[in-house]
Design a protein around this motif. Structure first.
Motif, PDB file in Angstrom:
ATOM      1  N   LYS A  54       0.814  -1.217   0.000  1.00  0.00           N
ATOM      2  CA  LYS A  54       0.000   0.000   0.000  1.00  0.00           C
ATOM      3  C   LYS A  54       0.848   1.267   0.000  1.00  0.00           C
ATOM      4  O   LYS A  54       0.328   2.366  -0.172  1.00  0.00           O
ATOM      5  N   SER A 106     -17.213  -5.397   6.206  1.00  0.00           N
ATOM      6  CA  SER A 106     -16.128  -4.449   5.948  1.00  0.00           C
ATOM      7  C   SER A 106     -14.831  -5.222   5.821  1.00  0.00           C
ATOM      8  O   SER A 106     -14.359  -5.809   6.807  1.00  0.00           O
ATOM      9  N   ASP A 107     -14.261  -5.223   4.634  1.00  0.00           N
ATOM     10  CA  ASP A 107     -13.016  -5.953   4.430  1.00  0.00           C
ATOM     11  C   ASP A 107     -11.859  -5.274   5.153  1.00  0.00           C
ATOM     12  O   ASP A 107     -10.890  -5.912   5.536  1.00  0.00           O
ATOM     13  N   LYS A 108     -11.988  -3.968   5.388  1.00  0.00           N
ATOM     14  CA  LYS A 108     -10.941  -3.232   6.091  1.00  0.00           C
ATOM     15  C   LYS A 108     -10.950  -3.557   7.573  1.00  0.00           C
ATOM     16  O   LYS A 108      -9.922  -3.870   8.170  1.00  0.00           O
ATOM     17  N   ASP A 109     -12.130  -3.479   8.205  1.00  0.00           N
ATOM     18  CA  ASP A 109     -12.231  -3.683   9.650  1.00  0.00           C
ATOM     19  C   ASP A 109     -12.478  -5.131  10.034  1.00  0.00           C
ATOM     20  O   ASP A 109     -12.429  -5.483  11.218  1.00  0.00           O
ATOM     21  N   LYS A 110     -12.812  -5.972   9.031  1.00  0.00           N
ATOM     22  CA  LYS A 110     -13.073  -7.395   9.260  1.00  0.00           C
ATOM     23  C   LYS A 110     -14.242  -7.625  10.221  1.00  0.00           C
ATOM     24  O   LYS A 110     -14.195  -8.505  11.089  1.00  0.00           O
ATOM     25  N   ASP A 157       1.605   2.978   9.017  1.00  0.00           N
ATOM     26  CA  ASP A 157       0.447   3.114   9.901  1.00  0.00           C
ATOM     27  C   ASP A 157       0.946   3.498  11.288  1.00  0.00           C
ATOM     28  O   ASP A 157       1.608   2.714  11.964  1.00  0.00           O
ATOM     29  N   GLU A 216      -2.736   6.622   8.694  1.00  0.00           N
ATOM     30  CA  GLU A 216      -1.909   6.160   7.590  1.00  0.00           C
ATOM     31  C   GLU A 216      -1.249   7.342   6.874  1.00  0.00           C
ATOM     32  O   GLU A 216      -1.919   8.311   6.510  1.00  0.00           O
TER      33      GLU A 216
END
Length: 683
Positions: free
Chosen positions: A176, A643-647, A180, A185
């Protein structure tokens, strides 16, 4: 007074015997730099005008917030002023910095260092990356990798001037191209590498092995010195990695004339500890390290100390929750991150003790309390093994404790445990299985107290709705309820999880202070399981309820209501909701306790998984299209969005949550409702 530095209160009073305030000290220092009351940069009336200017110039940095100034803060104010440009104020208030020299685009201004103390500004005022290897009279280690201006005298650095870089410490994601920093970020400019005059460092050593490309540090925790534009890294001056030795607790003999906790310091020419050769965090000096403080040491390639991080805090209490990754522990309702070494010797839920924190505030070392007398347990059985001589045997006793754990511990000789041929005897008294006892463990983990405390429970009545009475007998607020289910598995239950409309059938009870303190229930039919509802599960962690019972802790959603609740037991089979498993059937009783989680749905539930096809479109009439077919949402349908980011899953009630190209799985859980009433969607 002749220099215009101390001019009194304006009424002819100098007041030499009165303590100086911070604002007065700041005023005197600014006057020494050249500011006078008519300066156009002093806006407003005193002291606000001097305070505001002092803050702008950084003179208040590291100065204690107080009314009067002590020697430490006075020295700090003067130190902060050393590199501030001197000024000249004209009669009309125009204020100009005093120029010493110009080198191309660089303008060098006079400062107290250069004009009053005879120091030289290095490299003609140009900033450069400090390596820590420069000749210096001060400790450069905290500035290693910094892009800054320095001042020297007699060819040694004596002060750091303007710092033109910013330190960021965080985790690198090379794919990316970000770092972080505690959830924020920062993006690296495409193709960025350490500048030609920059460096990379490892535990304080110059390290050119890894090179200056950020891609070489994927998934590593690094400290970078950078030039920022918003949250974009424009220039990369240095990259540093730090790897600590295992944390240790400081003891009074761990610091000597050349080492700390067995590791060597760099020594100066007089064979004394060179205090300019390492970074010290957490305390002001080595002599301030106290007994039981957590020490983390960082060593260079010569195994010499280059950084010391000292943790001075501790927390004493009970572990009430552990997350599924075993890296977050809740102690007395506060959650802490845990180091990898702490996780290796981690306590369990319900354990009591003292956790010692490192400099970063992470759990580093655990000191568990010995089990105290007064603990209740069910006696389950025993075994005997050969003892320590031909005529002795070793008795090991199996217990189910009030912490919800099965333990097996050796009986100490003081309780006189023996095998009578048919069962266990304690001091000559036979012990039956499923007996409530009181026990304690000594420091060696042996049972040194074992007392039968149960009573007849045949006269018990119904449980009151509030769970405060059983018949006419009052219940202790911290009652321990031992329960054996139909599979003969033991657990710790909450009293209010049992039916209120029938007489409670219990095997035995323990009363203390005229209240029921412990009870053993062996009738699984009396559990009140509650109603099942459909939802999703985001996490199943380990927790402890207010009665200090080991239970699972469930987070997720039931319909559109967020669920964060303890379960009635510790379930290893309960799992988080995935797109493959689909929605869960979650059972919660009247007391808000989760009693069941299953993905085996009723046969009446209609399921459409669309075999991987995605949403083509949707409209405002609660309809969506997949594979050219139109499907209807029920009124008040619940939509769970992954949410793929926060799982995690979140709950929505508007069809607008369904997006084109979403994967989708639809359920009709109520046959009396037209359309799908529960939806799962993900990218």
């Amino acid at each position: 007074e002749s220099r215009g530095i101390m001019i009194g209160d304006g009424n002819g009073n100098a007041m030499p015997g009165r303590t100086v305030t911070v604002n007065e000290a700041m005023t005197m220092v600014l006057r020494a730099i050249g500011y006078t009351n008519n300066s156009a940069l002093l806006v407003g009336s005193w002291p606000a005008n001097y305070v505001s200017l002092g803050q702008t110039l950084g003179l208040y940095d590291d100065v204690a917030a107080a009314t009067t100034i002590n020697r430490e803060s006075a020295a700090q104010v003067v130190y902060n002023a050393l590199t501030v440009a001197l000024v000249q104020v004209a009669t009309d208030g125009k204020t100009d910095k005093i120029v010493a020299e110009k080198f191309g685009d660089e303008t060098i201004y006079r400062t107290l260092l250069t004009s009053g103390l005879g120091c030289d500004i290095d490299k003609k005022g140009a900033a450069y990356v400090i390596t820590g290897e420069e000749p210096s009279a001060i400790n450069l280690m905290p500035y290693q990798g910094t892009y800054a201006v320095t001042y020297s005298k007699d060819d040694e650095i004596v002060a750091i001037g303007e710092i033109k870089s910013t330190f960021l410490t965080g985790d690198v994601d090379a794919e990316k191209k970000i770092i972080d920093v505690d959830g924020t970020e920062y993006k690296f400019k495409e193709g960025i590498e350490v500048t030609d005059d920059g460096e990379t460092f490892a535990n304080g050593d110059i390290d050119n092995v890894s090179g200056g490309a950020i891609a070489n540090y994927d998934n590593a925790t690094v400290t970078v010195a950078v030039e920022l534009s918003g949250k974009t890294v424009k220039t990369l001056y240095s990259i540093a990695t730090w790897t600590a030795e295992d944390a240790v607790q400081f003891q009074k003999d761990d610091l000597d004339e050349d080492s700390l906790c067995g590791e060597k310091f760099i020594l100066d020419d007089d064979d004394k500890i060179d205090e300019t050769s390492f970074i010290l965090l957490g305390v002001a000096s080595l002599n301030d390290i106290k007994e039981d403080n957590v020490i983390e040491l960082y060593l260079n390639k010569n195994d010499e100390i280059t950084k010391i991080a000292v943790g001075t805090d501790s927390i004493t209490g009970q572990v009430t929750r552990i997350n599924k990754d075993n890296d977050k522990f809740t102690i007395d309702n506060k959650t802490y991150d845990a180091t990898v070494n702490f996780q290796k010797k981690a306590p369990g839920v319900g354990d009591e003790g003292t956790a010692y924190l490192n400099y970063a505030g992470e759990l580093a070392i655990w000191d568990e309390d010995n089990a105290a007398a007064g603990n209740y347990a069910l006696y389950l059985g025993y075994k005997k093994d050969p003892g320590y001589s031909d005529d002795t045997v070793k008795i090991s006793i199996k217990l189910f404790t009030s912490a919800g754990e099965e333990i097996t511990a050796e009986a100490h000789k003081d309780i006189n445990a023996s095998d009578n041929g048919t069962g266990l005897e304690i001091s000559g008294t036979a012990i039956d299985a499923d007996t409530i006892i009181e026990y304690s463990l000594n420091k060696s983990g042996k049972i040194n107290k074992f007392t039968v405390v149960e009573e007849d429970a045949s006269e018990l009545g119904r449980i009151s709705k509030s769970g405060t009475l059983i018949g006419t007998k009052p219940v202790a607020s911290n009652i321990v309820v031992f329960f054996k289910d139909k599979n003969n598995d033991y657990s710790i239950e909450k009293l209010t999880n049992f039916q209120k409309d029938v007489k409670l059938e219990a095997e035995s009870i323990v009363t203390k202070d005229k209240k029921i303190a412990a009870i053993f229930i062996n009738n699984y039919n009396q559990l009140d399981s509650g109603e099942a509802t459909y939802g999703v599960v985001n996490a199943v962690d380990t927790s402890v309820n207010k009665d200090k019972d080991n239970v699972s802790y469930v987070e997720g959603y039931i319909e559109d209501e967020e669920l964060k609740a303890n379960a009635d037991d510790l379930y290893s089979t309960w799992k988080e909701t995935t797109t493959a498993s689909g929605i869960a059937e979650i059972t919660v009783n009247a007391d808000g306790i989760v009693t069941g989680v299953t993905y085996e749905l009723s046969k009446d539930v209609k399921v459409e998984d669309f075999k991987g096809a995605t949403v083509e479109s949707r409209d405002g009439d609660n309809q969506f299209v997949v594979n050219g077919e139109t499907y209807q949402l029920a009124d008040n349908a619940i939509i769970y969005v992954w949410s793929d980011k926060d799982k995690v899953w979140s709950a929505k009630t508007s069809i607008s949550a369904i997006k084109k190209d979403n994967h989708i799985k639809a359920y009709q859980t109520d046959e009396d409702v037209e359309g799908f009433d529960v939806i799962l969607i993900w990218e």
